[in-house]
Write a protein that holds these residues in place. Structure first.
Motif, PDB file in Angstrom:
ATOM      1  N   GLU A 250       0.816  -1.205   0.000  1.00  0.00           N
ATOM      2  CA  GLU A 250       0.000   0.000   0.000  1.00  0.00           C
ATOM      3  C   GLU A 250       0.856   1.265   0.000  1.00  0.00           C
ATOM      4  OE1 GLU A 250      -2.852   2.271   3.245  1.00  0.00           O
ATOM      5  OE2 GLU A 250      -2.743   0.079   3.281  1.00  0.00           O
ATOM      6  N   GLU A 251       1.932   1.262   0.782  1.00  0.00           N
ATOM      7  CA  GLU A 251       2.765   2.450   0.895  1.00  0.00           C
ATOM      8  C   GLU A 251       3.710   2.604  -0.291  1.00  0.00           C
ATOM      9  OE1 GLU A 251       4.646   5.834   1.903  1.00  0.00           O
ATOM     10  OE2 GLU A 251       2.799   5.033   2.794  1.00  0.00           O
ATOM     11  N   LEU A 252       4.372   1.515  -0.676  1.00  0.00           N
ATOM     12  CA  LEU A 252       5.407   1.612  -1.709  1.00  0.00           C
ATOM     13  C   LEU A 252       4.826   1.845  -3.104  1.00  0.00           C
ATOM     14  CD1 LEU A 252       7.768  -1.243  -0.481  1.00  0.00           C
ATOM     15  CD2 LEU A 252       8.075   1.214  -0.191  1.00  0.00           C
ATOM     16  N   TRP A 253       3.601   1.368  -3.330  1.00  0.00           N
ATOM     17  CA  TRP A 253       2.998   1.526  -4.657  1.00  0.00           C
ATOM     18  C   TRP A 253       1.781   2.460  -4.633  1.00  0.00           C
ATOM     19  CZ3 TRP A 253       5.788  -2.869  -3.681  1.00  0.00           C
ATOM     20  CH2 TRP A 253       6.680  -3.274  -4.660  1.00  0.00           C
ATOM     21  N   ASN A 254       1.579   3.167  -3.532  1.00  0.00           N
ATOM     22  CA  ASN A 254       0.543   4.195  -3.436  1.00  0.00           C
ATOM     23  C   ASN A 254      -0.838   3.646  -3.818  1.00  0.00           C
ATOM     24  OD1 ASN A 254      -0.556   6.686  -2.902  1.00  0.00           O
ATOM     25  ND2 ASN A 254      -0.094   7.532  -4.923  1.00  0.00           N
TER      26      ASN A 254
ATOM     27  N   LEU B 120       4.303   8.951   6.443  1.00  0.00           N
ATOM     28  CA  LEU B 120       5.761   9.025   6.243  1.00  0.00           C
ATOM     29  C   LEU B 120       6.256  10.434   5.930  1.00  0.00           C
ATOM     30  CD1 LEU B 120       7.061   5.837   4.409  1.00  0.00           C
ATOM     31  CD2 LEU B 120       7.336   6.529   6.769  1.00  0.00           C
ATOM     32  N   PRO B 121       5.579  11.193   5.065  1.00  0.00           N
ATOM     33  CA  PRO B 121       6.081  12.558   4.814  1.00  0.00           C
ATOM     34  C   PRO B 121       6.122  13.396   6.088  1.00  0.00           C
ATOM     35  CG  PRO B 121       4.519  11.906   3.116  1.00  0.00           C
ATOM     36  CD  PRO B 121       4.458  10.852   4.169  1.00  0.00           C
ATOM     37  N   GLU B 122       5.056  13.348   6.886  1.00  0.00           N
ATOM     38  CA  GLU B 122       5.031  14.099   8.140  1.00  0.00           C
ATOM     39  C   GLU B 122       6.100  13.577   9.109  1.00  0.00           C
ATOM     40  OE1 GLU B 122       2.473  12.763   6.673  1.00  0.00           O
ATOM     41  OE2 GLU B 122       0.842  14.225   6.428  1.00  0.00           O
ATOM     42  N   LEU B 123       6.312  12.238   9.119  1.00  0.00           N
ATOM     43  CA  LEU B 123       7.328  11.660   9.998  1.00  0.00           C
ATOM     44  C   LEU B 123       8.717  12.136   9.603  1.00  0.00           C
ATOM     45  CD1 LEU B 123       7.936   9.650  12.285  1.00  0.00           C
ATOM     46  CD2 LEU B 123       8.101   7.851  10.554  1.00  0.00           C
ATOM     47  N   GLN B 124       8.978  12.183   8.282  1.00  0.00           N
ATOM     48  CA  GLN B 124      10.280  12.684   7.812  1.00  0.00           C
ATOM     49  C   GLN B 124      10.488  14.134   8.205  1.00  0.00           C
ATOM     50  OE1 GLN B 124      12.901  11.293   4.580  1.00  0.00           O
ATOM     51  NE2 GLN B 124      11.020  11.640   3.413  1.00  0.00           N
ATOM     52  N   ALA B 125       9.433  14.936   8.026  1.00  0.00           N
ATOM     53  CA  ALA B 125       9.554  16.358   8.349  1.00  0.00           C
ATOM     54  C   ALA B 125       9.786  16.555   9.842  1.00  0.00           C
ATOM     55  CB  ALA B 125       8.291  17.097   7.899  1.00  0.00           C
ATOM     56  N   THR B 126       9.092  15.762  10.675  1.00  0.00           N
ATOM     57  CA  THR B 126       9.252  15.896  12.129  1.00  0.00           C
ATOM     58  C   THR B 126      10.654  15.495  12.570  1.00  0.00           C
ATOM     59  OG1 THR B 126       6.896  15.416  12.414  1.00  0.00           O
ATOM     60  CG2 THR B 126       8.315  15.185  14.354  1.00  0.00           C
ATOM     61  N   LEU B 127      11.192  14.411  11.986  1.00  0.00           N
ATOM     62  CA  LEU B 127      12.509  13.910  12.392  1.00  0.00           C
ATOM     63  C   LEU B 127      13.654  14.621  11.666  1.00  0.00           C
ATOM     64  CD1 LEU B 127      11.754  10.065  12.555  1.00  0.00           C
ATOM     65  CD2 LEU B 127      11.842  11.707  14.443  1.00  0.00           C
TER      66      LEU B 127
ATOM     67  N   TRP C  62      14.458  14.213   8.502  1.00  0.00           N
ATOM     68  CA  TRP C  62      15.078  13.360   7.487  1.00  0.00           C
ATOM     69  C   TRP C  62      14.827  13.972   6.106  1.00  0.00           C
ATOM     70  CZ3 TRP C  62      12.915   7.979   9.393  1.00  0.00           C
ATOM     71  CH2 TRP C  62      13.504   7.678  10.633  1.00  0.00           C
ATOM     72  N   HIS C  63      15.765  13.725   5.203  1.00  0.00           N
ATOM     73  CA  HIS C  63      15.623  14.225   3.834  1.00  0.00           C
ATOM     74  C   HIS C  63      15.911  13.096   2.857  1.00  0.00           C
ATOM     75  CE1 HIS C  63      15.280  18.305   5.393  1.00  0.00           C
ATOM     76  NE2 HIS C  63      16.370  18.075   6.133  1.00  0.00           N
ATOM     77  N   LEU C  64      15.164  12.007   3.018  1.00  0.00           N
ATOM     78  CA  LEU C  64      15.362  10.840   2.165  1.00  0.00           C
ATOM     79  C   LEU C  64      14.484  10.942   0.922  1.00  0.00           C
ATOM     80  CD1 LEU C  64      15.325   8.071   4.922  1.00  0.00           C
ATOM     81  CD2 LEU C  64      17.319   9.058   3.807  1.00  0.00           C
TER      82      LEU C  64
ATOM     83  N   PHE D 133      13.149   3.034  -4.223  1.00  0.00           N
ATOM     84  CA  PHE D 133      12.483   1.887  -3.594  1.00  0.00           C
ATOM     85  C   PHE D 133      13.120   1.506  -2.261  1.00  0.00           C
ATOM     86  CE2 PHE D 133      11.991  -2.689  -2.865  1.00  0.00           C
ATOM     87  CZ  PHE D 133      10.612  -2.783  -2.871  1.00  0.00           C
ATOM     88  N   LEU D 134      14.455   1.297  -2.249  1.00  0.00           N
ATOM     89  CA  LEU D 134      15.104   0.793  -1.031  1.00  0.00           C
ATOM     90  C   LEU D 134      15.018   1.777   0.128  1.00  0.00           C
ATOM     91  CD1 LEU D 134      18.211  -1.102  -2.457  1.00  0.00           C
ATOM     92  CD2 LEU D 134      16.090  -2.049  -1.554  1.00  0.00           C
ATOM     93  N   PRO D 135      15.331   3.073  -0.078  1.00  0.00           N
ATOM     94  CA  PRO D 135      15.135   3.999   1.052  1.00  0.00           C
ATOM     95  C   PRO D 135      13.689   4.047   1.533  1.00  0.00           C
ATOM     96  CG  PRO D 135      16.499   5.011  -0.616  1.00  0.00           C
ATOM     97  CD  PRO D 135      15.959   3.756  -1.220  1.00  0.00           C
ATOM     98  N   HIS D 136      12.777   4.008   0.566  1.00  0.00           N
ATOM     99  CA  HIS D 136      11.359   4.018   0.924  1.00  0.00           C
ATOM    100  C   HIS D 136      10.992   2.781   1.745  1.00  0.00           C
ATOM    101  CE1 HIS D 136       7.030   5.065  -0.638  1.00  0.00           C
ATOM    102  NE2 HIS D 136       7.136   5.103   0.682  1.00  0.00           N
ATOM    103  N   LEU D 137      11.499   1.607   1.331  1.00  0.00           N
ATOM    104  CA  LEU D 137      11.245   0.374   2.056  1.00  0.00           C
ATOM    105  C   LEU D 137      11.834   0.430   3.462  1.00  0.00           C
ATOM    106  CD1 LEU D 137      10.266  -2.581   2.199  1.00  0.00           C
ATOM    107  CD2 LEU D 137      12.436  -3.260   1.142  1.00  0.00           C
TER     108      LEU D 137
END
Length: 855
Positions: free
Chosen positions: A527-531, A683-690, A692-694, A699-703
């Motif tokens: 669900e997450e990796l393939w939207n 995940l976008p909100e989690l990256q912004a809070t932490l 992270w700039h991935l 695919f692999l970073p997303h996984l």
């Protein structure tokens, strides 16, 4: 017969044998032989006898018709001399005597016999001495019996109170065991719980035996002297109860309370039938004596030493397994009490009887008798004993529960009708699901243009999450995956008739939960990796994948194996259904007492009110349900039950989690997976809070980030549990140093983890409120867009972002408060010990708040 032979016969066969040969010869000379027909009266009571009769062959009966007489009827054997005493003492006949069959006699007329007595004074002298000896023997026997009676009277059991009431298989077996014990003389151990009237069973054994005229005494083992003198007597004089008892029966009540010093003596008595009287210090050891008494023992606890010596063991079943006998037993107690009080016999209403049958009666028969008598008193002469009168039959399982089927009869009619759920499923869900799958494949691929995708993500997810606290697992009753599985099962059996495989329950219970956990993990990552939320054909593939699983396993196994053990959606539904305020259960007492077909479980033809069904699709018996996890609310059991035992109860939400719940490791794993899904979806909100700039397009970073997001809640929960353990060890170390009381150990992680369930449900609902309040109301223009029309100007209903944020915040606050409350109910431990757990729940709530609601 010649005269010498007659004399020999008189000497050997009659009471005249004590006379000399000369006298017997004189008697033999005057004997006349007569044959009398059946029912011929020899003499009538209180009339002078006409002759002396000696019965040669046949049967006689004597009786007395006078109402004040205490003489009992008796019969005579050949050789009996009739009217000897009356003729010697010149008395009238004491009893009426008649023949029972054609009989032969030797007869001496009364006048002629008196002449012989006058000629031979020996006759009167011999019989006078004999009479004096008999009187002396009777006097001695009477004195012994008086002393014996006085010794046994305090312990005497005069009669059995009642037989075994009921027709259940347990009652039948118990009666058979009592009959078997009555026909033997070996020792018997009667074992059972308190209140089962085991002493009455001992009385039934005695009074049903050939020794019923012998005395039976009951001794309470707790009051026996440790020396055993009262039971075995003393060698120097005092007679023990065993000797006084003779051929009678000794009942040792509560054998578990027997003094330890007497156990070897009792074992000796049971094994050898002998006992040794008690001797004083310095006296020689007495010779063991033989006991003719029969030993019956009553015990409420196992006594292995004594059990090995008992000739027969009777295990009395408790009343809770004899539900079928409660009606007869209660009616018996009502009749008994009504007769003793001289009042009209009231009747028990069907509702009251069902309530009694659902109660376990820890006090067994005595509790039931007390309950019935109290109910009669409280009814104040009423002719009905209603459910309300039996107030003490309320059980913990019934507290805070209301049966909606009794409150709303229309609801019962609807749930038992063909509409629920079959007509809805096959008339609507079956074809509508097919339309949704096709539209997802061939229609526009974005959520803003495809009504099927909009319904799946913006309608279905929020509504099903919102429905769990109210209706539990009801979605599974209308689930399209299950419907297509049932269609496949029926079609495959029609095309290829065969016997479907039985469920591999052991393996399924062990591994099924982990299978659906793994499948749900893959679905989350997919669900997450393939939207999937915005890709229609992939969402369709997800639905088809789950449907395929249901169809394949339905073609292999009977009923709904996939739904119970393997379906990921079913696993989630079962987990959240534990929080529901609705439950389906059955009255255990009614099922045990009245049901013999188990139609709700096995299925079967129509019987009474019960309709024809194929049985529970999940192989769950409603009377054995302790958890909403294994009930899909299809109402098959409600339709099949002919006894109205099935209930749909309104209850406190989640009550099973702190009462009857059994924790399972795979459920906890699924719980934290669903918890992690909240972080995964943000995940976008989690990256912004932490910070992270991935690049999540890779695919692999997303996984990697997705896997990290999934394990965040479990990591926090394990961390706070570790802190709790350290706090417990440190506190006990300090308490030990100060010699104070230790604090209790924290519950296991599996038990405590279920406290997070409200927060997991609330967090997921808060996430999907964004879609539900922001996009669900656009269904009309989106539907038009699906078929190529412009939806511009069509009505939409959406919430302002501030309203959405407010409702998300309220949901999270309410969820964390319920989590703290539920954790306390599950653990029943003090606040200071659970403080790390509560702080961890608050920290996780704060994280979700930041991701879902925002700063």
């Amino acid at each position: 017969m010649t005269s010498p032979n007659t004399v020999i016969w008189l000497q050997e066969r009659t009471a005249l044998g004590i006379l000399s040969g000369e006298v017997l010869e004189a008697i033999a000379q005057v004997l006349e032989e007569k044959t009398l027909p059946e029912n011929y009266p020899l003499v009538t009571e209180d009339t002078p006898p006409e002759a002396l009769y000696i019965l040669k062959q046949g049967k006689l009966e004597s009786y007395r018709t006078h109402q004040n007489s205490i003489a009992a009827a008796c019969s005579f054997l050949p050789g009996t001399v009739v009217h000897l005493q009356e003729l010697l003492l010149d008395q009238p006949a004491q009893q009426t005597i008649k023949t029972l069959s054609e009989s032969q006699f030797w007869v001496i007329p009364a006048a002629q016999f008196k002449q012989i007595v006058a000629q031979h004074p020996e006759i009167a002298q011999v019989f006078s001495r004999h009479l004096i000896q008999e009187v002396a023997q009777l006097t001695s026997a009477l004195s012994y019996e008086q002393e014996r009676s006085q010794a046994l009277r305090p312990y005497l059991v005069t009669k059995a109170q009642r037989g075994i009431v009921g027709t259940s298989r347990y009652a039948v077996r118990l009666r058979a065991a009592i009959r078997e014990a009555s026909l033997k003389r070996n020792s018997v151990l009667i074992f059972g719980e308190p209140g089962l009237e085991k002493d009455n069973i001992a009385a039934l054994i005695h009074f049903g035996s050939p020794q019923r005229r012998q005395p039976i005494i009951k001794l309470n083992c707790s009051i026996l002297q440790s020396s055993g003198a009262d039971l075995f007597g003393r060698a120097s004089g005092k007679v023990g109860l065993l000797e006084w008892l003779g051929d009678g029966t000794l009942v040792l009540n509560n054998i578990q309370d027997l003094p330890a010093e007497l156990v070897p003596a009792l074992v000796q008595l049971l094994k050898t039938g002998t006992y040794t009287p008690v001797s004083r210090l310095g006296e020689p050891t007495p010779t063991p004596r033989i006991s003719r008494a029969r030993i019956l023992m009553i015990s409420e606890r196992t006594q292995s030493t004594i059990e090995r010596c008992a000739g027969q063991i009777i295990k009395v079943p408790p009343l809770r397994v004899r539900k079928a006998d409660i009606k007869a037993q209660a009616e018996y107690y009502i009749s008994l009490y009504s007769r003793s009080q001289g009042i009209a016999k009231p009747k028990i209403t069907p509702e009251a009887l069902r309530r009694l049958q659902s109660y376990d009666f820890p006090g067994n028969l005595r509790e039931l008798q007390s309950l019935v008598e109290r109910a009669i008193v409280q009814s104040a002469g009423g002719l009905e004993l209603t459910e309300e009168i039996f107030w003490s039959a309320q059980t913990k399982k019934k507290q805070f529960r209301v049966n909606l089927l009794n409150m709303y009869p229309g609801l019962r009619r609807f749930l038992r009708s063909p509409w629920y759920p079959d007509r809805i499923n096959y008339g609507f869900t079956l074809w509508f699901f097919a339309v949704v799958v096709v539209v997802l494949f061939v229609g526009p691929q974005h959520r803003g243009e495809n009504f099927a995708l909009n319904m799946f993500w913006a309608w279905w997810w929020p509504l099903i999450l919102l429905g769990f606290p109210f209706l539990g697992r009801i979605w599974c009753a209308f689930c399209p995956f299950m419907i297509y599985g049932e269609v496949t099962q029926k079609l495959s059996l029609w095309l290829f008739p065969r016997q479907l495989k039985s469920w591999p329950r052991h393996q399924a219970e062990k591994w099924g939960g982990w299978f659906l956990f793994g499948l749900f993990t893959l679905i989350f990552l997919w669900e997450e990796l393939w939207n999937l939320e915005d890709t229609a054909y992939l969402s369709s593939c997800l639905l088809l994948l789950i449907t395929a699983g249901a169809m394949i396993f339905s073609a292999i196994f009977e009923r709904r194996f996939w739904c119970r053990y393997l379906c990921p959606i079913g696993g989630m539904n079962g987990l959240f259904a534990k929080l529901s305020m609705i439950e389906l259960r059955a009255q255990q007492g009614t099922c045990s007492a009245e049901c013999t077909t188990y139609q709700c479980y096995k299925g079967g033809p129509q019987k009474g009110e019960g309709l024809e069904t194929d049985g529970c699709p999940l192989y769950s018996h409603p009377a054995q349900l302790e958890d909403n996890r294994d009930c899909v609310l299809c109402m098959t059991c409600l339709k099949a039950c002919p006894h109205r035992s099935v209930e749909v109860n309104l209850r406190p939400p989640g009550i099973e989690l702190w009462t009857t719940h059994v924790p399972r490791s795979y459920e906890v794993a699924l719980l934290f997976l669903l918890f992690g899904g909240i972080f995964l979806h943000r995940l976008p909100e989690l990256q912004a809070t932490l910070g992270w700039h991935l690049d999540l397009t890779q695919f692999l970073p997303h996984l990697g980030v997705s896997l990290v997001a999934l394990v965040i809640p479990a990591s926090v929960a394990l961390f706070v549990y570790g802190v709790m353990q350290l706090f417990y060890l440190f506190s006990n170390f300090v308490k030990q140093a100060k010699s104070k009381v230790f604090i209790s150990k924290p519950k296991s992680f599996l038990e405590i983890a279920y406290g997070y369930l409200p927060l997991v449900l609330g967090g997921n609902l808060a996430h999907y409120l964004r879609l539900g309040l922001g996009e669900a109301g656009r269904i009309v223009p989106v539907t038009l867009a699906t078929f190529g029309y412009s939806g511009q100007g069509m009505p939409i209903v959406i919430a302002h972002p501030a309203v959405t944020a407010f409702l998300q915040a309220v949901t999270l606050i309410f969820s964390v408060l319920l989590t703290i409350f539920l954790t306390h109910k599950i653990t029943r431990q003090p606040l200071r010990l659970l403080l790390p757990q509560h702080l961890g729940a608050i920290a996780l709530t704060a994280m979700i708040w930041i991701l879902v609601v925002g700063w």
